[in-house]
Design a protein around this motif. Sequence first.
Motif, PDB file in Angstrom:
ATOM      1  N   MET A   1      36.343 -99.221  28.313  1.00 19.21           N
ATOM      2  CA  MET A   1      36.063 -98.507  27.082  1.00 19.21           C
ATOM      3  C   MET A   1      37.344 -98.489  26.232  1.00 19.21           C
ATOM      4  SD  MET A   1      34.468 -94.683  26.616  1.00 19.21           S
ATOM      5  CE  MET A   1      33.124 -95.025  27.708  1.00 19.21           C
ATOM      6  N   THR A   2      37.193 -98.790  24.946  1.00 21.80           N
ATOM      7  CA  THR A   2      38.353 -98.832  24.058  1.00 21.80           C
ATOM      8  C   THR A   2      38.740 -97.436  23.599  1.00 21.80           C
ATOM      9  OG1 THR A   2      37.030 -99.050  22.057  1.00 21.80           O
ATOM     10  CG2 THR A   2      37.628-101.101  23.197  1.00 21.80           C
ATOM     11  N   GLY A   3      39.934 -97.323  23.004  1.00 26.78           N
ATOM     12  CA  GLY A   3      40.423 -96.036  22.498  1.00 26.78           C
ATOM     13  C   GLY A   3      39.476 -95.378  21.523  1.00 26.78           C
ATOM     14  N   PRO A   4      38.998 -96.108  20.480  1.00 28.89           N
ATOM     15  CA  PRO A   4      38.059 -95.482  19.533  1.00 28.89           C
ATOM     16  C   PRO A   4      36.757 -95.037  20.193  1.00 28.89           C
ATOM     17  CG  PRO A   4      39.029 -97.440  18.564  1.00 28.89           C
ATOM     18  CD  PRO A   4      39.453 -97.413  20.007  1.00 28.89           C
ATOM     19  N   GLU A   5      36.263 -95.809  21.163  1.00 32.03           N
ATOM     20  CA  GLU A   5      35.024 -95.421  21.853  1.00 32.03           C
ATOM     21  C   GLU A   5      35.235 -94.145  22.658  1.00 32.03           C
ATOM     22  OE1 GLU A   5      34.277 -98.979  24.065  1.00 32.03           O
ATOM     23  OE2 GLU A   5      32.943 -99.796  22.541  1.00 32.03           O
ATOM     24  N   LYS A   6      36.399 -94.023  23.306  1.00 33.36           N
ATOM     25  CA  LYS A   6      36.715 -92.807  24.063  1.00 33.36           C
ATOM     26  C   LYS A   6      36.806 -91.609  23.130  1.00 33.36           C
ATOM     27  CE  LYS A   6      39.130 -94.484  28.134  1.00 33.36           C
ATOM     28  NZ  LYS A   6      40.389 -94.514  28.886  1.00 33.36           N
ATOM     29  N   ARG A   7      37.441 -91.789  21.967  1.00 33.24           N
ATOM     30  CA  ARG A   7      37.556 -90.690  21.006  1.00 33.24           C
ATOM     31  C   ARG A   7      36.177 -90.256  20.504  1.00 33.24           C
ATOM     32  NH1 ARG A   7      42.180 -93.378  19.567  1.00 33.24           N
ATOM     33  NH2 ARG A   7      41.204 -94.546  17.876  1.00 33.24           N
ATOM     34  N   THR A   8      35.314 -91.226  20.230  1.00 35.87           N
ATOM     35  CA  THR A   8      33.964 -90.928  19.762  1.00 35.87           C
ATOM     36  C   THR A   8      33.183 -90.175  20.831  1.00 35.87           C
ATOM     37  OG1 THR A   8      33.958 -92.872  18.340  1.00 35.87           O
ATOM     38  CG2 THR A   8      31.816 -91.947  18.896  1.00 35.87           C
ATOM     39  N   GLN A   9      33.299 -90.631  22.072  1.00 33.95           N
ATOM     40  CA  GLN A   9      32.609 -89.976  23.173  1.00 33.95           C
ATOM     41  C   GLN A   9      33.148 -88.554  23.377  1.00 33.95           C
ATOM     42  OE1 GLN A   9      33.035 -91.858  27.029  1.00 33.95           O
ATOM     43  NE2 GLN A   9      31.001 -91.166  27.640  1.00 33.95           N
ATOM     44  N   HIS A  10      34.466 -88.404  23.292  1.00 28.05           N
ATOM     45  CA  HIS A  10      35.074 -87.074  23.425  1.00 28.05           C
ATOM     46  C   HIS A  10      34.606 -86.156  22.295  1.00 28.05           C
ATOM     47  CE1 HIS A  10      38.018 -83.940  24.185  1.00 28.05           C
ATOM     48  NE2 HIS A  10      38.381 -84.015  22.911  1.00 28.05           N
ATOM     49  N   GLN A  11      34.565 -86.686  21.079  1.00 31.70           N
ATOM     50  CA  GLN A  11      34.133 -85.907  19.908  1.00 31.70           C
ATOM     51  C   GLN A  11      32.689 -85.435  20.087  1.00 31.70           C
ATOM     52  OE1 GLN A  11      36.397 -85.297  17.643  1.00 31.70           O
ATOM     53  NE2 GLN A  11      35.364 -84.783  15.777  1.00 31.70           N
ATOM     54  N   ALA A  12      31.815 -86.338  20.563  1.00 33.68           N
ATOM     55  CA  ALA A  12      30.411 -85.978  20.778  1.00 33.68           C
ATOM     56  C   ALA A  12      30.284 -84.919  21.875  1.00 33.68           C
ATOM     57  CB  ALA A  12      29.599 -87.212  21.134  1.00 33.68           C
ATOM     58  N   GLY A  13      31.069 -85.054  22.936  1.00 33.18           N
ATOM     59  CA  GLY A  13      31.034 -84.061  24.009  1.00 33.18           C
ATOM     60  C   GLY A  13      31.501 -82.698  23.543  1.00 33.18           C
ATOM     61  N   LEU A  14      32.569 -82.687  22.765  1.00 34.10           N
ATOM     62  CA  LEU A  14      33.089 -81.430  22.234  1.00 34.10           C
ATOM     63  C   LEU A  14      32.091 -80.794  21.263  1.00 34.10           C
ATOM     64  CD1 LEU A  14      35.446 -79.452  22.199  1.00 34.10           C
ATOM     65  CD2 LEU A  14      36.526 -80.878  20.436  1.00 34.10           C
ATOM     66  N   ALA A  15      31.470 -81.615  20.423  1.00 34.26           N
ATOM     67  CA  ALA A  15      30.458 -81.110  19.484  1.00 34.26           C
ATOM     68  C   ALA A  15      29.286 -80.501  20.239  1.00 34.26           C
ATOM     69  CB  ALA A  15      29.984 -82.236  18.561  1.00 34.26           C
ATOM     70  N   ALA A  16      28.842 -81.159  21.301  1.00 31.66           N
ATOM     71  CA  ALA A  16      27.736 -80.637  22.109  1.00 31.66           C
ATOM     72  C   ALA A  16      28.124 -79.324  22.768  1.00 31.66           C
ATOM     73  CB  ALA A  16      27.324 -81.663  23.167  1.00 31.66           C
ATOM     74  N   LEU A  17      29.328 -79.256  23.314  1.00 32.70           N
ATOM     75  CA  LEU A  17      29.798 -78.042  23.985  1.00 32.70           C
ATOM     76  C   LEU A  17      29.878 -76.865  23.012  1.00 32.70           C
ATOM     77  CD1 LEU A  17      30.861 -76.948  26.693  1.00 32.70           C
ATOM     78  CD2 LEU A  17      33.149 -77.584  25.930  1.00 32.70           C
ATOM     79  N   ILE A  18      30.416 -77.095  21.816  1.00 34.39           N
ATOM     80  CA  ILE A  18      30.551 -76.015  20.831  1.00 34.39           C
ATOM     81  C   ILE A  18      29.176 -75.558  20.340  1.00 34.39           C
ATOM     82  CG2 ILE A  18      31.388 -75.434  18.509  1.00 34.39           C
ATOM     83  CD1 ILE A  18      33.790 -77.322  19.101  1.00 34.39           C
ATOM     84  N   SER A  19      28.285 -76.497  20.036  1.00 31.97           N
ATOM     85  CA  SER A  19      26.967 -76.100  19.532  1.00 31.97           C
ATOM     86  C   SER A  19      26.157 -75.386  20.617  1.00 31.97           C
ATOM     87  CB  SER A  19      26.210 -77.298  18.947  1.00 31.97           C
ATOM     88  OG  SER A  19      26.109 -78.342  19.881  1.00 31.97           O
ATOM     89  N   LEU A  20      26.232 -75.867  21.861  1.00 31.47           N
ATOM     90  CA  LEU A  20      25.563 -75.165  22.965  1.00 31.47           C
ATOM     91  C   LEU A  20      26.165 -73.779  23.174  1.00 31.47           C
ATOM     92  CD1 LEU A  20      25.129 -77.998  25.624  1.00 31.47           C
ATOM     93  CD2 LEU A  20      23.295 -76.597  24.646  1.00 31.47           C
ATOM     94  N   GLY A  21      27.490 -73.690  23.090  1.00 25.26           N
ATOM     95  CA  GLY A  21      28.165 -72.405  23.243  1.00 25.26           C
ATOM     96  C   GLY A  21      27.753 -71.411  22.175  1.00 25.26           C
ATOM     97  N   PHE A  22      27.624 -71.889  20.940  1.00 21.52           N
ATOM     98  CA  PHE A  22      27.225 -71.000  19.847  1.00 21.52           C
ATOM     99  C   PHE A  22      25.817 -70.459  20.076  1.00 21.52           C
ATOM    100  CE2 PHE A  22      25.166 -70.304  15.706  1.00 21.52           C
ATOM    101  CZ  PHE A  22      25.969 -69.265  15.241  1.00 21.52           C
TER     102      PHE A  22
END
Length: 195
Positions: free
Chosen positions: A1-22
């Motif tokens: 997995m490339t750097g940009p793909e990892k960042r995108t995956q991390h961003q999506a995971g963080l977005a999911a965690l925050i929205s679920l948390g809210f």
Amino acid sequence: MTGPEKRTQHQAGLAALISLGFVALLWVVEISDQLTPGATLDDNGIRPRTDEGLVGVWLAPLLHGGWGHLISNSGLALLLFFLVLVGSVSRGLLATAIIWAVAGLGTWLVAGSGTSHIGASGLVFGWLTYLVVRGFFARSAGQIVVGLVLFLMYGSILWGVLPGQPGISWQGHLFGAIGGLVAARLLAPRPAATR
């Protein structure tokens, strides 16, 4: 997995965690409200043009008038908040802060005296409006397509910005939508200067 793909995956995971948390927070607040005998957290809603009502500007989106009200907001809140955050968590949180403030303060200023306004629907209307229009301000074809799809799927709820059904805060919906428009405009990337 490339750097940009990892960042995108991390961003999506963080977005999911925050929205679920809210959304989980909304449920915890409602459970707490239901289990508190004799008192209700819902008394802390937006009460227009009162000093105590200003506290409601910040608390009202977390409060709901029972399970039906909470359930009706939860699904869309989860989906739309995730979509607002997934491209850029920091920009999505800033958009949410703008929507929250505009929805609350607008409702506090113009809603009828002696009323109380609660619920996350102002945020839902703001997030939907933000997602529908941000592509036009950002001049992003991808965001325009996402906005059009969301408008086709959920745009009918925007009729809720008009006065109509008693007990429904059309003011919260209207100012939430205005907040989404303001956030999309303020947070649109600036075009690069040409020389």
